[in-house]
Design a protein around this motif. Structure first.
Motif, PDB file in Angstrom:
ATOM      1  N   ALA A 117       0.849  -1.196   0.000  1.00 28.25           N
ATOM      2  CA  ALA A 117       0.000   0.000   0.000  1.00 28.25           C
ATOM      3  C   ALA A 117       0.882   1.243   0.000  1.00 28.25           C
ATOM      4  CB  ALA A 117      -0.926   0.004   1.211  1.00 28.25           C
ATOM      5  N   ASP A 141     -17.555  -0.710  -1.363  1.00 23.89           N
ATOM      6  CA  ASP A 141     -16.728  -0.134  -2.427  1.00 23.89           C
ATOM      7  C   ASP A 141     -17.638   0.223  -3.592  1.00 23.89           C
ATOM      8  OD1 ASP A 141     -13.350  -0.467  -2.836  1.00 23.89           O
ATOM      9  OD2 ASP A 141     -14.545   0.131  -4.585  1.00 23.89           O
ATOM     10  N   THR A 192     -11.027   5.412   1.175  1.00 21.45           N
ATOM     11  CA  THR A 192     -11.272   5.748  -0.230  1.00 21.45           C
ATOM     12  C   THR A 192     -10.259   6.810  -0.654  1.00 21.45           C
ATOM     13  OG1 THR A 192     -12.722   7.570   0.354  1.00 21.45           O
ATOM     14  CG2 THR A 192     -13.763   5.418   0.073  1.00 21.45           C
ATOM     15  N   TYR A 229       1.502   4.291  -2.916  1.00 24.89           N
ATOM     16  CA  TYR A 229       0.948   5.612  -2.605  1.00 24.89           C
ATOM     17  C   TYR A 229       1.720   6.708  -3.334  1.00 24.89           C
ATOM     18  CZ  TYR A 229      -1.203   9.236   0.244  1.00 24.89           C
ATOM     19  OH  TYR A 229      -1.891  10.340   0.687  1.00 24.89           O
ATOM     20  N   LEU A 285      -4.686   0.016   0.904  1.00 28.76           N
ATOM     21  CA  LEU A 285      -4.599   0.345   2.320  1.00 28.76           C
ATOM     22  C   LEU A 285      -5.747  -0.300   3.093  1.00 28.76           C
ATOM     23  CD1 LEU A 285      -3.023   1.874   4.460  1.00 28.76           C
ATOM     24  CD2 LEU A 285      -4.483   3.850   4.027  1.00 28.76           C
TER      25      LEU A 285
HETATM   26  N1  LIG Z   1      -1.636   3.533   0.408  1.00 26.32           N
HETATM   27  C1  LIG Z   1      -1.062   4.252   1.346  1.00 26.32           C
HETATM   28  O1  LIG Z   1       0.002   3.933   1.847  1.00 26.32           O
HETATM   29  C2  LIG Z   1      -1.678   5.490   1.836  1.00 26.32           C
HETATM   30  C3  LIG Z   1      -0.968   6.291   2.706  1.00 26.32           C
HETATM   31  C4  LIG Z   1      -1.566   7.453   3.193  1.00 26.32           C
HETATM   32  C5  LIG Z   1      -2.847   7.752   2.811  1.00 26.32           C
HETATM   33  N2  LIG Z   1      -3.514   6.960   1.960  1.00 26.32           N
HETATM   34  C6  LIG Z   1      -4.868   7.302   1.565  1.00 26.32           C
HETATM   35  O2  LIG Z   1      -5.724   6.193   1.764  1.00 26.32           O
HETATM   36  C7  LIG Z   1      -6.711   6.179   0.755  1.00 26.32           C
HETATM   37  C8  LIG Z   1      -6.682   4.837   0.038  1.00 26.32           C
HETATM   38  O3  LIG Z   1      -5.431   4.609  -0.545  1.00 26.32           O
HETATM   39  P1  LIG Z   1      -5.158   3.293  -1.390  1.00 26.32           P
HETATM   40  O4  LIG Z   1      -3.714   3.307  -1.696  1.00 26.32           O
HETATM   41  O5  LIG Z   1      -5.737   2.124  -0.706  1.00 26.32           O
HETATM   42  O6  LIG Z   1      -5.994   3.596  -2.735  1.00 26.32           O
HETATM   43  P2  LIG Z   1      -6.700   2.548  -3.711  1.00 26.32           P
HETATM   44  O7  LIG Z   1      -6.976   3.284  -4.948  1.00 26.32           O
HETATM   45  O8  LIG Z   1      -5.898   1.297  -3.761  1.00 26.32           O
HETATM   46  O9  LIG Z   1      -8.081   2.211  -2.989  1.00 26.32           O
HETATM   47  C9  LIG Z   1      -9.186   3.039  -2.983  1.00 26.32           C
HETATM   48  C10 LIG Z   1     -10.464   2.185  -3.004  1.00 26.32           C
HETATM   49  O10 LIG Z   1     -11.600   3.017  -2.802  1.00 26.32           O
HETATM   50  C11 LIG Z   1     -12.616   2.651  -3.745  1.00 26.32           C
HETATM   51  N3  LIG Z   1     -13.470   3.826  -3.969  1.00 26.32           N
HETATM   52  C12 LIG Z   1     -13.211   4.906  -4.742  1.00 26.32           C
HETATM   53  N4  LIG Z   1     -14.240   5.792  -4.679  1.00 26.32           N
HETATM   54  C13 LIG Z   1     -15.153   5.241  -3.855  1.00 26.32           C
HETATM   55  C14 LIG Z   1     -16.430   5.669  -3.399  1.00 26.32           C
HETATM   56  N5  LIG Z   1     -16.948   6.852  -3.762  1.00 26.32           N
HETATM   57  N6  LIG Z   1     -17.124   4.867  -2.570  1.00 26.32           N
HETATM   58  C15 LIG Z   1     -16.595   3.686  -2.188  1.00 26.32           C
HETATM   59  N7  LIG Z   1     -15.389   3.224  -2.573  1.00 26.32           N
HETATM   60  C16 LIG Z   1     -14.684   3.998  -3.408  1.00 26.32           C
HETATM   61  C17 LIG Z   1     -11.865   2.207  -4.969  1.00 26.32           C
HETATM   62  O11 LIG Z   1     -12.678   1.350  -5.748  1.00 26.32           O
HETATM   63  C18 LIG Z   1     -10.681   1.474  -4.351  1.00 26.32           C
HETATM   64  O12 LIG Z   1     -10.998   0.123  -4.105  1.00 26.32           O
HETATM   65  C19 LIG Z   1      -6.390   7.350  -0.155  1.00 26.32           C
HETATM   66  O13 LIG Z   1      -7.177   8.450   0.262  1.00 26.32           O
HETATM   67  C20 LIG Z   1      -4.952   7.634   0.113  1.00 26.32           C
HETATM   68  O14 LIG Z   1      -4.630   8.973  -0.107  1.00 26.32           O
HETATM   69  C21 LIG Z   1      -2.958   5.820   1.459  1.00 26.32           C
END
Ligand SMILES: NC(=O)c1ccc[n+]([C@@H]2O[C@H](COP(=O)([O-])OP(=O)(O)OC[C@H]3O[C@@H](n4cnc5c(N)ncnc54)[C@H](O)[C@@H]3O)[C@@H](O)[C@H]2O)c1
Ligand SMILES: NC(=O)c1ccc[n+]([C@@H]2O[C@H](COP(=O)([O-])OP(=O)(O)OC[C@H]3O[C@@H](n4cnc5c(N)ncnc54)[C@H](O)[C@@H]3O)[C@@H](O)[C@H]2O)c1
Lengths: 228, 228
Positions: free
Chosen positions: A110, B129, B166, A114, B107
DNA sequence: CTAACATTGTTAAACTTTTAACAAAAAGGC
DNA sequence: GCCTTTTTGTTAAAAGTTTAACAATGTTAG
């Protein structure tokens, strides 16, 4: 129209005085709001407007910035692009920072993925794991090496930060190895308090702890509601 | 040998005085160290031993605990099992807490998988989702529903906490929907400051911010090294 | 060009948090 | 059982952080 006297970023730093941790922790927040404003093409903002958005006092914002210099102008406020630039510089986001990540599990993947980090100058150059099924994989264009190659890799590449996303049981050993290779910054996600020499900086991400804080606050609310 | 007078957990709480946030944030740390000790079958510990392990002063530890009661004994210290129990109670870890997670991305999956939460009474009951490819999946025995079913689900299940993983762009809308359904606790991982009514508690996990803090501290060290 | 206005950077006061000190009390050894 | 040692909970002092106040200074409009 406006021409702006602009002695700019005074070397006004209260040098040799340690910047309070409380101040340091707010800088990334300022950075985020300024990035937003910049993206929305807002050109100027006053301390009171920005503080209101963030939810702090204007006084605190000005006080915080004054640790680093004078970036605003009386009667006008701050130029968003300029202040964003300054805050980025203070945070060290302008130089490229090389990272390695150890532990290509769920959390590790993850974090690698990011994208925001990359935009801000943080580049993961290599991944290490001890699971032979994972070694050899390419995750987001970054190769996964066997953990046994860690020392060799670090000898020949300029890496500033090690990211630990192994299980807690392996974290201290991994940290020791990173430290022995001269790494001075560790970003640790394992729920253990790493012991490292004084010249190494560890930032510990307390994911689980914040859930407990939430749980406790919810409970407090419930108690308050029931007993007054 | 030792018999222990044991009036136990005095209802000594300074009631109606707000417990400082600084104190609340340290409780999960105490919990972690006490869990470790308990697992290692250590029966007793003094404030100074425990404080030394944690890296704080004994004074601070005793002062913090005194907000909630008197759990130790003069000349003896604290019983690990008893204090762990008290801290768990204070944190609200004894009741079962139902959670839903929205956004089954990288995440989100990491967090669902993270077993420690389950052991502490936090149970993710459903995942939502908006990606049709993901809806219908079962992740760690938890079903993924379409986001359109969120309101329906929350009507018929007892859920205390909503977890938002999300993308940032969807986070506020998801939060609004959770709030409208009566959710009072939100654990937010998206890098936006959610606007919610006063009676809703949001814990924001600042993953990215802590990397910036690390970057800044590294830079400060470098500057210090070069200019004195 | 001048005067009213806005807004900064800074100094000082208020408040919060941490550390130190110690009386009270129980533990453990003799 | 008595005395010395240990260790708590608490009160008081010190340190740190936030908020308020304001003089200095550039902005803007007439
Ligand atoms: N991955 C990381 O290490 C990390 C670190 C800090 C912050 N974040 C934050 O965490 C969040 C998720 O990151 P990620 O890497 O898992 O992203 P990702 O794109 O892998 O996952 C996002 C998920 O949300 C779903 N989604 C999108 N819009 C939606 C909606 N309106 N309703 C329901 N589901 C919806 C998508 O289908 C997807 O499965 C982001 O906001 C990101 O900025 C992530
Ligand atoms: N997943 C979460 O949401 C979450 C939350 C908070 C903390 N954490 C912590 O983050 C860490 C990783 O969690 P995860 O869910 O990704 O676990 P995971 O089991 O999915 O991943 C761990 C990875 O580390 C590798 N590994 C194990 N020992 C190693 C070693 N000695 N050297 C190199 N690699 C090794 C494993 O092969 C695996 O790929 C854990 O310490 C966990 O407690 C995770």
């Amino acid at each position: 129209m406006r021409k702006m006297g602009h002695e700019s970023g005074n070397i006004n730093q209260r040098r040799h005085q340690q910047i309070p941790l409380a101040v340091i922790k707010r800088l990334p927040i300022y950075h985020r709001y300024l990035s937003d404003l910049h993206q929305k093409e807002v050109a100027r903002i006053s301390s009171s407007e920005l503080a209101a958005k963030i939810g702090i006092t204007a006084s605190q914002l000005r006080q915080d910035l004054s640790w680093f210099g004078s970036f605003g102008q009386q009667g006008y406020g701050y130029r968003v692009d300029e202040l964003l630039q300054e805050v980025s510089r203070i945070l060290g986001l302008n130089q490229n920072i090389g990272m390695v990540l150890i532990g290509a599990g769920r959390l590790g993947r993850a974090i690698i993925h990011y994208a925001n980090f990359k935009r801000r100058g943080f580049h993961t150059k290599a991944i290490f794991d001890n699971n032979p099924d994972i070694v050899g994989e390419i995750i987001d264009e970054i190769p996964v090496y066997n953990i046994s190659e860690l020392e060799n890799y670090l000898k020949s590449h300029a890496i500033q930060i090690g990211v630990i996303t192994t299980p807690a049981s392996a974290a201290q050993e991994v940290a020791d190895r990173l430290v022995r290779c001269g790494i001075k910054g560790i970003w640790n996600f394992a729920p253990v308090s790493l012991k490292v020499p004084d010249d190494v900086i560890v930032e510990h991400v307390h994911i689980g702890e914040s859930l407990m804080v939430l749980s406790m606050k919810l409970q407090q609310r419930k108690e308050q509601a029931s007993d007054d």
